[in-house]
Motif scaffolding. Structure first.
Motif, PDB file in Angstrom:
ATOM      1  N   UNK A  60      69.380   3.400  33.625  1.00 17.92           N
ATOM      2  CA  UNK A  60      70.559   4.202  33.333  1.00 17.92           C
ATOM      3  C   UNK A  60      70.163   5.477  32.610  1.00 17.92           C
ATOM      4  N   UNK A  61      70.705   6.596  33.075  1.00 23.59           N
ATOM      5  CA  UNK A  61      70.492   7.883  32.434  1.00 23.59           C
ATOM      6  C   UNK A  61      71.846   8.499  32.104  1.00 23.59           C
ATOM      7  N   UNK A  62      72.212   8.580  30.817  1.00 28.11           N
ATOM      8  CA  UNK A  62      73.493   9.192  30.469  1.00 28.11           C
ATOM      9  C   UNK A  62      73.439  10.697  30.690  1.00 28.11           C
ATOM     10  N   UNK A  63      74.399  11.209  31.449  1.00 27.21           N
ATOM     11  CA  UNK A  63      74.412  12.649  31.709  1.00 27.21           C
ATOM     12  C   UNK A  63      75.803  13.073  32.140  1.00 27.21           C
ATOM     13  N   UNK A  64      76.297  14.131  31.535  1.00 26.02           N
ATOM     14  CA  UNK A  64      77.520  14.784  31.976  1.00 26.02           C
ATOM     15  C   UNK A  64      77.095  16.029  32.741  1.00 26.02           C
ATOM     16  N   UNK A  65      77.057  15.918  34.057  1.00 24.26           N
ATOM     17  CA  UNK A  65      76.506  16.990  34.892  1.00 24.26           C
ATOM     18  C   UNK A  65      77.296  18.281  34.733  1.00 24.26           C
ATOM     19  N   UNK A  66      78.617  18.169  34.567  1.00 20.03           N
ATOM     20  CA  UNK A  66      79.442  19.370  34.428  1.00 20.03           C
ATOM     21  C   UNK A  66      79.163  20.054  33.098  1.00 20.03           C
ATOM     22  N   UNK A  67      79.167  19.293  32.008  1.00 18.90           N
ATOM     23  CA  UNK A  67      79.003  19.877  30.688  1.00 18.90           C
ATOM     24  C   UNK A  67      77.570  20.334  30.429  1.00 18.90           C
ATOM     25  N   UNK A  68      76.595  19.552  30.886  1.00 19.67           N
ATOM     26  CA  UNK A  68      75.196  19.876  30.599  1.00 19.67           C
ATOM     27  C   UNK A  68      74.631  20.931  31.542  1.00 19.67           C
ATOM     28  N   UNK A  69      75.311  21.158  32.659  1.00 21.15           N
ATOM     29  CA  UNK A  69      74.838  22.166  33.598  1.00 21.15           C
ATOM     30  C   UNK A  69      73.755  21.630  34.510  1.00 21.15           C
ATOM     31  N   UNK A 103      85.941  16.997  38.519  1.00 20.06           N
ATOM     32  CA  UNK A 103      85.152  15.945  39.133  1.00 20.06           C
ATOM     33  C   UNK A 103      84.793  16.188  40.581  1.00 20.06           C
ATOM     34  N   UNK A 104      85.644  16.915  41.306  1.00 24.19           N
ATOM     35  CA  UNK A 104      85.441  17.075  42.742  1.00 24.19           C
ATOM     36  C   UNK A 104      84.959  18.459  43.155  1.00 24.19           C
ATOM     37  N   UNK A 105      85.041  19.425  42.245  1.00 27.21           N
ATOM     38  CA  UNK A 105      84.605  20.786  42.566  1.00 27.21           C
ATOM     39  C   UNK A 105      83.463  21.238  41.658  1.00 27.21           C
ATOM     40  N   UNK A 106      83.708  21.276  40.353  1.00 25.05           N
ATOM     41  CA  UNK A 106      82.677  21.769  39.444  1.00 25.05           C
ATOM     42  C   UNK A 106      81.440  20.887  39.479  1.00 25.05           C
ATOM     43  N   UNK A 107      81.629  19.581  39.540  1.00 24.07           N
ATOM     44  CA  UNK A 107      80.477  18.686  39.575  1.00 24.07           C
ATOM     45  C   UNK A 107      79.623  18.952  40.818  1.00 24.07           C
ATOM     46  N   UNK A 108      80.277  19.159  41.952  1.00 24.06           N
ATOM     47  CA  UNK A 108      79.534  19.435  43.190  1.00 24.06           C
ATOM     48  C   UNK A 108      78.783  20.757  43.067  1.00 24.06           C
ATOM     49  N   UNK A 109      79.403  21.764  42.473  1.00 20.69           N
ATOM     50  CA  UNK A 109      78.721  23.044  42.283  1.00 20.69           C
ATOM     51  C   UNK A 109      77.466  22.875  41.427  1.00 20.69           C
ATOM     52  N   UNK A 110      77.579  22.110  40.340  1.00 21.21           N
ATOM     53  CA  UNK A 110      76.422  21.876  39.469  1.00 21.21           C
ATOM     54  C   UNK A 110      75.346  21.083  40.210  1.00 21.21           C
ATOM     55  N   UNK A 163      82.987  21.301  51.703  1.00 17.85           N
ATOM     56  CA  UNK A 163      82.625  22.596  52.270  1.00 17.85           C
ATOM     57  C   UNK A 163      81.430  23.201  51.547  1.00 17.85           C
ATOM     58  N   UNK A 164      81.378  23.023  50.233  1.00 24.55           N
ATOM     59  CA  UNK A 164      80.244  23.554  49.479  1.00 24.55           C
ATOM     60  C   UNK A 164      78.945  22.871  49.897  1.00 24.55           C
ATOM     61  N   UNK A 165      78.999  21.555  50.099  1.00 19.97           N
ATOM     62  CA  UNK A 165      77.805  20.811  50.520  1.00 19.97           C
ATOM     63  C   UNK A 165      77.361  21.261  51.912  1.00 19.97           C
TER      64      UNK A 165
END
Length: 341
Positions: A60-69, A103-110, A163-165
Motif C-alpha cells: 500500500x502506498x498512500x497518495x492523493x494524486x490530485x493534491x500531491x500533483x 475524481x474524474x477529471x483532475x485526477x486523470x489530468x494528473x 477523451x483525455x486518455x
C-alpha cells in the motif's frame, strides 16, 4: 478483505514480477481488480488516499494524486517500474459536481502528466463508463461507435477523462486502453447505490419483522455486470495488444429491469419485505435514460473476454457481503464503478 497490506517502499526487491499499480485500489471496483490481478500472478501495489482493509499480500502506498500533483506518481513509477497502471479511482455514487470533477477529471489530468513525464512507460487501463454515451432508444444496444453525449454530470465528467486518455494515446504520450463499464454489482456495492440502499434497509429491520424498503420509482432497465467479470476484463485488457488505443465496452450484454434486481435481492436475502416505490431518498439525475443495454462483441474479439456471471451471482455476493458487514457493525463504500443505479 480483512488484513492491512504493508506500506510499500519504492525499489524494494520482490520475488514476483508483473507488478501493477492500482489507483483507487481500496474502492469497490479497485478491490475486485486487485484480487483478480493477484489471482493472475501479479503483484499489487495499491495506491489510495487513505489506508483501509486490504489483503496483507498487497503493498500500500498512500497518495492523493490530485493534491500531491503528478510528480509524486512519476517518482513512484520510476521506482517501481510497473507493468501496468489501472485507474480504478473516481467519483460515482451520490457525490457533488465538484467531487466528480476532482475524481474524474483532475485526477486523470494528473495521472496522464505523470505517465508523460515518466521514463518508464507502463500500460494504462482506464476505467470509464457507458454513461458517457448519449441515451439510446429502448432496444438499441450501446456499441463503441455509439455517439457520446451524456445527460448527467457523472457521465460528462467521465467522458472528459476518457477523451483525455484517448488524446494522450493518439499523441503517443501514453499507451492506454479504456474500458467503459456498465453498472457494476457485487460484494462491496456502495451503500449509496440503489441495491446498496435496499440491502441496508433490509438489514435495518429485525429478522422476525417485515422490512419496509423505500425506493424511488423503479422505471429503468440497465445492463448490470458482475464485479468479478469486470476485474477479469481488466486482466484481459493488460494482455491484449490489439486493445491499445481503443475503447472497449464491458457489460453483461443484456438489459435487466431494476425492479427485477430489487426483487431478486429481497428474495435472496430471505427477509420479509414490503416494497414502497416513489418514496426513496435518491434523486434521479436530470436527463437519465430509462433503458440501457450494452453490446460486448468488441470485448470478445479484442480481449477474448466474455461475461460469465448471472444476476443471481452478483446479487448473492452483494447480499452476503452486506450481511457480513452488518453483523460486524461496519462497512465500506466508495470506489470506482460503471455508474448508476
Amino acid at each position: 478483505m480483512t488484513a492491512l497490506g504493508t506500506q510499500g517502499r519504492p525499489g524494494r526487491p520482490r520475488a514476483r514480477t508483473g507488478r501493477v499499480v492500482v489507483l483507487g485500489a481500496t474502492g469497490f471496483v479497485g478491490r475486485h481488480v486487485g484480487a483478480a490481478l493477484e489471482a493472475a500472478g501479479h503483484e499489487v501495489l495499491a495506491v489510495a488516499r487513505r489506508p483501509v482493509k486490504i489483503p496483507a499480500s498487497w503493498r500500500f502506498c498512500p497518495m492523493d494524486v490530485v493534491e500531491e500533483g503528478p510528480g509524486a506518481l512519476t517518482r513512484l513509477l520510476a521506482a517501481e517500474r510497473p507493468l501496468a497502471v489501472v485507474n480504478a479511482a473516481g467519483a460515482v455514487w451520490s457525490t457533488s459536481a465538484g467531487d466528480m470533477r476532482r475524481g474524474n477529471q483532475l485526477l486523470v489530468e494528473r495521472l496522464l502528466a505523470a505517465l508523460t513525464a515518466s521514463a518508464h512507460r507502463p500500460l494504462l487501463v482506464h476505467l470509464g463508463s457507458v454513461h458517457e454515451y448519449a441515451p439510446q432508444p429502448p432496444g438499441v444496444a450501446l456499441v463503441e461507435s455509439s455517439p457520446t453525449g451524456p445527460r448527467t454530470e457523472y457521465g460528462r465528467s467521465k467522458l472528459y477523462g476518457t477523451r483525455a486518455v484517448l488524446r494522450a494515446a493518439e499523441e503517443g504520450r501514453v499507451e492506454a486502453v479504456v474500458l467503459r463499464l456498465s453498472n457494476v454489482i457485487g460484494a462491496g456495492t456502495p451503500p449509496a447505490s440503489l441495491l446498496g440502499r435496499v440491502a441496508r434497509q433490509l438489514l435495518a429491520a429485525q429478522e422476525d419483522e417485515d422490512a419496509e424498503v423505500r425506493v424511488a420509482p423503479l422505471r429503468s432497465s440497465r445492463d448490470f455486470v458482475d464485479a468479478r467479470d469486470v476485474s477479469e476484463a481488466v486482466v484481459a485488457a493488460m494482455r491484449s495488444r490489439r486493445a491499445v488505443g481503443r475503447v472497449v465496452n464491458i457489460g453483461s450484454g443484456r438489459s435487466q429491469h431494476v425492479r427485477t434486481m430489487v426483487d431478486l435481492l429481497i428474495s435472496l436475502s430471505g427477509r420479509r419485505a414490503r416494497l414502497v416505490e416513489g418514496t426513496g431518498d435518491a434523486v434521479r439525475p436530470v436527463g437519465e435514460q430509462t433503458w440501457m443495454g450494452v453490446d460486448v462483441s468488441v470485448a470478445r474479439e479484442l480481449l477474448g473476454w466474455t461475461p460469465r456471471r448471472t444476476p443471481e451471482d452478483m446479487v448473492r455476493d452483494l447480499w452476503a457481503a452486506a450481511a457480513e458487514e452488518g453483523c460486524d457493525g461496519h462497512g465500506e463504500g466508495g470506489g470506482a464503478g460503471g455508474g448508476r443505479p
